[in-house]
Design a protein around this motif. Structure first.
Motif, PDB file in Angstrom:
ATOM      1  N   GLN A 196      61.243 -54.723  41.946  1.00  0.00           N
ATOM      2  CA  GLN A 196      61.125 -53.803  43.183  1.00  0.00           C
ATOM      3  C   GLN A 196      59.629 -53.383  43.265  1.00  0.00           C
ATOM      4  O   GLN A 196      59.008 -52.742  42.118  1.00  0.00           O
ATOM      5  N   PHE A 197      58.722 -53.509  44.291  1.00  0.00           N
ATOM      6  CA  PHE A 197      57.364 -53.138  44.403  1.00  0.00           C
ATOM      7  C   PHE A 197      57.053 -52.583  46.104  1.00  0.00           C
ATOM      8  O   PHE A 197      57.911 -52.967  46.974  1.00  0.00           O
ATOM      9  N   GLU A 198      56.068 -52.088  46.039  1.00  0.00           N
ATOM     10  CA  GLU A 198      55.571 -51.687  47.389  1.00  0.00           C
ATOM     11  C   GLU A 198      54.153 -52.401  47.678  1.00  0.00           C
ATOM     12  O   GLU A 198      53.565 -52.454  46.830  1.00  0.00           O
ATOM     13  N   THR A 199      54.292 -52.895  48.856  1.00  0.00           N
ATOM     14  CA  THR A 199      53.232 -53.636  49.506  1.00  0.00           C
ATOM     15  C   THR A 199      52.046 -52.717  49.903  1.00  0.00           C
ATOM     16  O   THR A 199      52.338 -51.398  50.165  1.00  0.00           O
ATOM     17  N   GLU A 244      62.385 -55.980  47.493  1.00  0.00           N
ATOM     18  CA  GLU A 244      62.982 -56.546  46.031  1.00  0.00           C
ATOM     19  C   GLU A 244      63.185 -57.706  45.883  1.00  0.00           C
ATOM     20  O   GLU A 244      63.730 -58.539  46.972  1.00  0.00           O
ATOM     21  N   ARG A 257      55.603 -51.134  52.906  1.00  0.00           N
ATOM     22  CA  ARG A 257      57.137 -51.830  52.766  1.00  0.00           C
ATOM     23  C   ARG A 257      57.360 -51.948  51.269  1.00  0.00           C
ATOM     24  O   ARG A 257      56.642 -52.051  50.237  1.00  0.00           O
ATOM     25  N   VAL A 258      58.626 -51.589  50.963  1.00  0.00           N
ATOM     26  CA  VAL A 258      59.464 -51.635  49.644  1.00  0.00           C
ATOM     27  C   VAL A 258      60.261 -53.124  49.624  1.00  0.00           C
ATOM     28  O   VAL A 258      61.085 -52.988  50.621  1.00  0.00           O
TER      29      VAL A 258
END
Length: 126
Positions: free
Chosen positions: A53-56, A63, A60-61
């Protein structure tokens, strides 16, 4: 003999192209992609890879399934943070920094090139 040569050459060409594509994709994402940290989430029941899981950069989050299987030498433990690079045009395309598959891709390209040469040699002797 000609059919064997054709299949050998064709199989080698497929392996060569797969290795070349993998190397090009990894290089493109690591050089031009955005680098960030991702949270390793637990492996789902029946799956062999954890999700990341990461945030751009635009907030945007996402998975995505890890490109590295849990059976690797050092599996990714849930809750750990890892560095990834993602394609800004398609953030689902990621590379786990430090776990790139360059060796595997180079092996595919080299084996494919060898098979192409063998196939051509078989065709010339037929």
């Amino acid at each position: 003999m000609v059919v064997l040569a054709a299949f050998t050459t064709l199989g080698g060409l497929v392996a060569l192209l797969a290795g070349a594509y993998g190397l090009q994709r990894t290089r493109r994402i690591t050089e031009a992609g955005e680098v960030t940290e991702a949270l390793v989430k637990a492996v789902w029941q029946g799956a062999d890879r954890p999700t990341l899981q990461f945030e751009t950069a635009d907030g945007r989050v996402l998975e995505v399934v890890s490109p590295v299987p849990a059976s690797r030498r050092r599996p990714l433990p849930a809750g750990e943070r890892v560095r990834i690079a993602y394609d800004t045009d398609d953030p689902r395309e990621i590379v786990l920094i430090g776990s790139e598959r360059r060796g595997l891709d180079r092996s595919f390209a080299a084996a494919g090139a060898c098979l192409v040469v063998v196939g051509l040699a078989l065709a010339m002797t037929a």
